[in-house]
Design an enzyme around this catalytic site. Structure first.
Site, PDB file in Angstrom:
ATOM      1  N   GLN A  80       0.816  -1.213   0.000  1.00 25.78           N
ATOM      2  CA  GLN A  80       0.000   0.000   0.000  1.00 25.78           C
ATOM      3  C   GLN A  80       0.855   1.271   0.000  1.00 25.78           C
ATOM      4  OE1 GLN A  80      -3.060  -1.378   3.294  1.00 25.78           O
ATOM      5  NE2 GLN A  80      -3.857   0.336   2.142  1.00 25.78           N
ATOM      6  N   HIS A  81       0.192   2.389  -0.330  1.00 26.56           N
ATOM      7  CA  HIS A  81       0.696   3.752  -0.134  1.00 26.56           C
ATOM      8  C   HIS A  81       1.834   4.168  -1.071  1.00 26.56           C
ATOM      9  CE1 HIS A  81      -1.615   3.295   3.491  1.00 26.56           C
ATOM     10  NE2 HIS A  81      -0.714   2.533   4.085  1.00 26.56           N
ATOM     11  N   ASP A 243      -2.139  -5.008  -0.122  1.00 25.87           N
ATOM     12  CA  ASP A 243      -1.795  -6.304   0.472  1.00 25.87           C
ATOM     13  C   ASP A 243      -2.640  -6.641   1.691  1.00 25.87           C
ATOM     14  OD1 ASP A 243      -0.584  -4.276   1.936  1.00 25.87           O
ATOM     15  OD2 ASP A 243       1.414  -5.149   1.873  1.00 25.87           O
TER      16      ASP A 243
END
Length: 498
Positions: A80-81, A243
């Site tokens: 992520q991110h 994830d």
């Protein structure tokens, strides 16, 4: 057959799911390189991901013994991110900045202030922007690499980029989009006015991908990629997700009462919810799920990486490390570790450093330091569970995944620290499995109309009952004392933590 891919920080995992048999018939793995600097920079080149995927895919295919043309759909899970930027020609502008990149901590603080602090961020987005989210990375780029910033035509997350590599289509889905810092988790829409804090001309808003729902397909695999992989024509790519979102599906965490805990490079603790979260603690990220619900989550940035650092300090292999930690006993002889080697998100301490506290002539031993590393990282997750429980999330069972879940000592420690039953799924790579299950959901929904994701999870997700452990009353009490010591030390060194 369905292909599930998990592109993580350390490497890419691939599984091939035989839905008729309800089991994995092949899997593979390939590692990633990492660009790392002392100032908090953590980046990767996107070609490392695609190269690793192809290597892991070939391994999974060889192990499965199937004809690659039997694969019907592909699902992608991604860390992520991250920030992946494309120019007007669709080419990647620079290496991707990752979730664990803390170089933009200053920019996050600046943006949080512009949003009106914690309350203002919650009002606009439904959550509090944190260091590591995509938003602050964009401001960092504008301030430090203005020429690259000026080239931005498309903003993607890591799993979005892999979907683009497979299909040539540019889209995003709500689960992963939740962690950008410019997405409203309640309305499930982008919030362009937040991006306007960085660029008032609207260039960043125009760079946002359109959003799709979890059961929708991104598109079909491009002919050249299909030939490269030996796939049939018309193989679809599902929406995919972050994830943690895929890990929820892969552990059957799509109903109330189940909590998934990932003992990986980072620590993650999350639970599914069918309603938009309200009155969450600011440190809880009430993300959307990749199954059209919500996934309240806390993430700690220091977990197995910390344990491995301590293990390598003494040149221990895993067996010797676990033996030493078990010899130390609960409370590590009075040694407490604040394991913030990479800053920390929960508690919100991006500039923090790690500490061993309570050291004396009698307790400064390798065994106590090993034990303190395991306990310190687990106590951070215990704090996160308390925050979820305070928001009304129930936790009758913890499903444990990630590399740390392989340790019997750590499984029992989690059960005792959390005072909750613990069990591991048979397939420990929950995110890759979740991506494959979601691919099946998407493909079958397109072919047969509505099909319940829960039915697919019931067919595929199995629990390894040999790993099941229950909390032991005496250990629960001892850990409670050790946890209180951890919290006391934390508050003394960082009075504003939490």
């Amino acid at each position: 057959m369905y292909l599930g891919i998990d592109c993580g920080t350390q490497g890419t995992k691939v599984v091939i799911l035989d839905l008729e048999q309800g089991q994995i018939c092949g899997e593979g793995y390939a590692p990633h390189e990492l660009i790392s600097a002392a100032n908090g920079r953590r980046e990767q080149r996107v070609e490392w991901w695609t190269d690793a995927f192809q290597q892991a895919y070939r391994e999974a295919l060889d192990r499965s013994g199937i004809d690659s043309r039997a694969i019907r759909a592909i699902g992608v899970s991604g860390q992520q991110h991250g920030m992946v930027l494309l120019d007007a020609q669709g080419d990647v502008i620079r290496p991707a900045k990752l979730w664990c990149d803390t170089e933009s901590a200053t920019q996050n603080a600046e943006l949080l202030e512009q949003l009106g602090g914690v309350s203002g961020s919650i009002e606009r987005l439904g959550l509090v922007v944190a260091t590591g989210y995509t938003l602050s990375k964009l401001l960092w780029l504008k301030q430090h690499e203005p020429e690259q910033f000026a080239r931005i035509a498309t903003i993607l997350l890591p799993h979005d980029y892999l979907n683009y590599w497979f299909t040539g289509e540019i889209v995003a889905e709500c689960g992963d989009a939740s962690g950008t810092g410019y997405f409203d988790i309640r309305t499930r829409q982008w919030v362009p006015e937040v991006l306007a804090l960085i660029d008032a001309e609207g260039r960043l808003e125009r760079a946002l991908p359109p959003l799709i729902t979890a059961e929708q397909a991104v598109g079909q695999v491009r002919p050249e990629i299909a030939r490269l992989l030996g796939l049939s024509e018309g193989v679809i790519v599902s929406s995919g997700g972050g994830d943690n979102m895929m890990g929820a599906i892969g552990t059957g965490n799509i109903q109330d009462g189940i909590v998934t805990l990932s003992l990986g490079t980072s620590g993650a603790l999350y639970a599914s919810s069918g309603r938009a979260p309200e009155q969450m603690h600011p440190l809880v990220a009430p993300f959307c799920s990749s199954s059209n619900g919500w996934l309240p989550l806390i993430c700690t940035m220091n977990l197995t990486g910390v344990v491995n650092q301590v293990r390598q300090l003494f040149d221990y292999d895993l067996e010797r490390f676990n033996r030493a930690a078990s010899q130390a006993g609960i409370g590590a002889g009075g040694v407490t570790m604040l394991p913030f080697l990479n800053g920390e998100r929960v508690p919100a301490l991006p500039a923090a450093t790690g500490s061993f506290l309570g050291l004396g002539m009698q307790n400064l031993t390798p065994a106590n330091l090993c034990r303190a590393a395991m306990e310190g990282t687990t106590f951070g997750l215990r704090y996160g569970l308390e925050l979820l429980q305070a928001a009304g999330i129930s936790s009758r069972e913890i499903r444990l995944i990630g590399g740390g879940a392989k340790s019997a000592l750590w499984r029992q420690m989690v059960a005792d620290v959390m005072d909750t039953d613990v069990v591991c799924p048979v397939v420990g790579e929950g995110a890759a499995l979740g991506a494959a299950i979601q691919a099946a959901w998407c493909e079958q929904s397109a072919r047969n109309g509505s099909i319940a994701l829960a039915d697919l999870c019931d067919r595929v997700v199995a629990l390894d009952h040999s790993t099941a452990v229950a909390p032991e009353a005496s250990a629960v009490a001892d850990y409670r004392e050790a946890y209180l010591a951890y919290r006391k030390n934390l508050s003394q060194l960082y009075p504003n933590a939490g």
